[in-house]
Motif scaffolding. Structure first.
Motif, PDB file in Angstrom:
ATOM      1  N   ILE A 150      47.813  33.467  52.142  1.00 19.87           N
ATOM      2  CA  ILE A 150      47.377  33.356  50.737  1.00 19.87           C
ATOM      3  C   ILE A 150      46.146  34.249  50.544  1.00 19.87           C
ATOM      4  CG2 ILE A 150      48.329  31.060  50.237  1.00 19.87           C
ATOM      5  CD1 ILE A 150      45.544  29.902  50.834  1.00 19.87           C
ATOM      6  N   TYR A 151      45.710  34.422  49.323  1.00 21.71           N
ATOM      7  CA  TYR A 151      44.552  35.276  48.987  1.00 21.71           C
ATOM      8  C   TYR A 151      44.677  36.642  49.665  1.00 21.71           C
ATOM      9  CZ  TYR A 151      42.677  30.830  47.434  1.00 21.71           C
ATOM     10  OH  TYR A 151      42.514  29.621  46.810  1.00 21.71           O
ATOM     11  N   ALA A 152      45.790  37.335  49.374  1.00 21.90           N
ATOM     12  CA  ALA A 152      46.052  38.684  49.905  1.00 21.90           C
ATOM     13  C   ALA A 152      45.906  38.725  51.420  1.00 21.90           C
ATOM     14  CB  ALA A 152      45.147  39.707  49.247  1.00 21.90           C
ATOM     15  N   ASN A 154      44.000  36.865  53.315  1.00 20.32           N
ATOM     16  CA  ASN A 154      42.686  36.518  53.864  1.00 20.32           C
ATOM     17  C   ASN A 154      42.614  35.101  54.409  1.00 20.32           C
ATOM     18  OD1 ASN A 154      40.998  38.850  53.626  1.00 20.32           O
ATOM     19  ND2 ASN A 154      41.452  38.691  51.445  1.00 20.32           N
ATOM     20  N   ALA A 155      43.601  34.295  54.073  1.00 20.41           N
ATOM     21  CA  ALA A 155      43.646  32.930  54.619  1.00 20.41           C
ATOM     22  C   ALA A 155      45.103  32.584  54.890  1.00 20.41           C
ATOM     23  CB  ALA A 155      43.057  31.943  53.610  1.00 20.41           C
ATOM     24  N   CYS A 157      47.910  29.482  55.112  1.00 21.87           N
ATOM     25  CA  CYS A 157      48.099  28.148  54.546  1.00 21.87           C
ATOM     26  C   CYS A 157      49.239  27.455  55.291  1.00 21.87           C
ATOM     27  CB  CYS A 157      48.443  28.351  53.078  1.00 21.87           C
ATOM     28  SG  CYS A 157      48.796  26.871  52.192  1.00 21.87           S
ATOM     29  N   GLN A 276      49.697  44.627  49.104  1.00 25.91           N
ATOM     30  CA  GLN A 276      49.973  43.307  48.516  1.00 25.91           C
ATOM     31  C   GLN A 276      51.119  43.375  47.506  1.00 25.91           C
ATOM     32  OE1 GLN A 276      46.491  41.787  46.565  1.00 25.91           O
ATOM     33  NE2 GLN A 276      47.614  40.088  45.661  1.00 25.91           N
ATOM     34  N   GLN A 296      43.706  44.925  48.959  1.00 30.52           N
ATOM     35  CA  GLN A 296      45.131  44.824  48.615  1.00 30.52           C
ATOM     36  C   GLN A 296      45.976  45.773  49.468  1.00 30.52           C
ATOM     37  OE1 GLN A 296      42.723  45.539  46.341  1.00 30.52           O
ATOM     38  NE2 GLN A 296      42.700  43.866  44.864  1.00 30.52           N
TER      39      GLN A 296
END
Ligand code: FAD
Length: 344
Positions: A150-152, A154-155, A157, A276, A296
């Motif tokens: 998630i978040y391009a 960066n995290a 999930c 992205q 991105q």
């Protein structure tokens, strides 16, 4: 961040139900199953036992027959929908087909690759089946437990699916590499079953009409599965200069990639965009010229095994993810590199 994204997340249980069965939405071209679909098969083997995995192919004519034969030589169960309605991979009739096949087959999982094909069909089919799809899965930890970025990117999930069957997934093919042996044909061919299309709703096309298809007639490896990718950014300054990237890629037997800025500036068509909102790649070697390293863009290439960047700005963010960085002018570096590389 690259290190973090490679670290596996662990769940307490990773059970595969014996009654699980998986339907894979298969992509084919020129009589062969595409590499992304083979990755979906690798992913499906973590969801259900191998003999409960079925490949669904749609199309018409000789190309479909050859692709079905290819599928049957590698996989236990193949379903084909042979009709002019599926001559082109249009999402609306495909979504109706998936709904129909699910209603008769009662699969516990439906999987596709996160390709343009999968991204277009899966949500439509999920809406018809009234379930929520889980997209861009990079790790399967059990029949209902998945990891997705998630978040391009960066995290990561961790997701647990608690909805009704079928659990619908799109998988990121770079996270499920195909071992060389599984792409080989086996001597025993699986039976090919035809889907009964007599009940397919005549309103299958909705408001969509097929207009045309263009593809680049170049003998370059596919960007999504190439071992080497050479990418150019806005630093190339023009479409004419971008040919330097193509020449270098040719010498290396590599695919060509581009940043969104290069695509928006009209240097190359948008099917070469990495990032992205473009293609996700994870080659063994990724060469980036005149690419700043926007978040991105990184989201689409951070999993490359070795990243090499050439940029005239020593503070460019691309150097934070690069394994090898050269601060220099690409207009000097690319011609020198191309000249020094041996002819193929
Ligand atoms: P720039 O950022 O302009 O960088 C050009 C670089 O070239 C600079 O670092 C400069 O120092 C270097 N340079 C210039 N001349 C030379 C030279 N002679 N020699 C060496 N180096 C030189 N971008 C993507 O790439 N993919 C995506 O999928 C994507 N999706 C996006 C989605 C959203 C929602 C948004 C908001 C943006 C997205 N972007 C995407 C755009 C992204 O934010 C950046 O704008 C883009 O990646 C920048 O491209 P670039 O590095 O080519 O250009």
């Amino acid at each position: 961040l690259r290190a973090l994204s490679r670290r596996p997340l662990h769940f307490s249980t990773a059970t595969i139900s014996r009654s699980a069965s998986t339907l894979i939405l298969a992509e084919h071209e020129n009589g062969s199953i595409k590499a992304q679909t083979l990755s979906a098969v690798v992913a499906a083997k973590s969801l259900s036992e191998e003999n409960s995995v079925s490949l669904l192919l749609a199309g018409s004519g000789r190309s479909l027959k050859e692709a079905a034969k290819h599928a049957a030589s590698c996989h236990p169960s193949v379903l084909i929908a042979d009709s002019d309605k599926f001559e082109y991979p249009i999402a609306e009739p495909w979504a109706k087909l998936v709904q129909m096949v699910q209603q008769s087959g009662g699969y516990s999982h439906i999987v596709s690759a996160s390709s343009s094909f999968g991204k277009s069909i899966l949500p439509r089919a999920a809406a018809l089946l009234d379930v929520s799809p889980i997209t861009d899965v990079i790790e399967i930890s059990g029949s209902s437990q998945f990891v997705r970025p998630i978040y391009a990117g960066n995290a990561l999930c961790a997701v647990r699916y608690t909805g009704a069957n079928p659990c619908m997934l799109s998988i990121r093919s770079t996270s499920f590499p195909v071992p060389p042996s599984s792409a080989d044909s086996k001597s025993n061919e699986a039976p090919i079953s035809e889907v009964d299309l007599s009940t397919l709703d005549e309103d299958y096309l909705g408001k969509t009409r097929y207009v045309g298809h263009t593809s680049q007639d170049v003998e370059r490896p596919d960007l999504g599965s190439a071992r080497i990718v050479v990418t150019g950014g806005r630093g190339l300054k023009s479409a004419e200069n971008f040919k330097m990237i193509e020449k270098l890629a040719e010498k290396l037997g590599a695919a060509v990639g581009a940043t969104r800025a290069a695509v928006d500036a009209g240097f190359v068509p948008n099917d070469l965009q990495v990032g992205q909102t473009g293609k996700i790649v994870a080659p063994e070697l990724y060469l980036a010229f005149g690419v700043s390293g926007a978040i991105q863009h990184i989201a689409g290439m951070r999993d490359s095994k070795v990243i090499v960047a050439v940029n005239k700005d020593a503070d460019a963010p691309i150097f934070q993810v690069a394994d090898y960085g050269l601060v220099g002018d690409l207009f000097e570096v690319i011609p020198e590199l191309t000249e020094k590389l041996p002819e193929k």
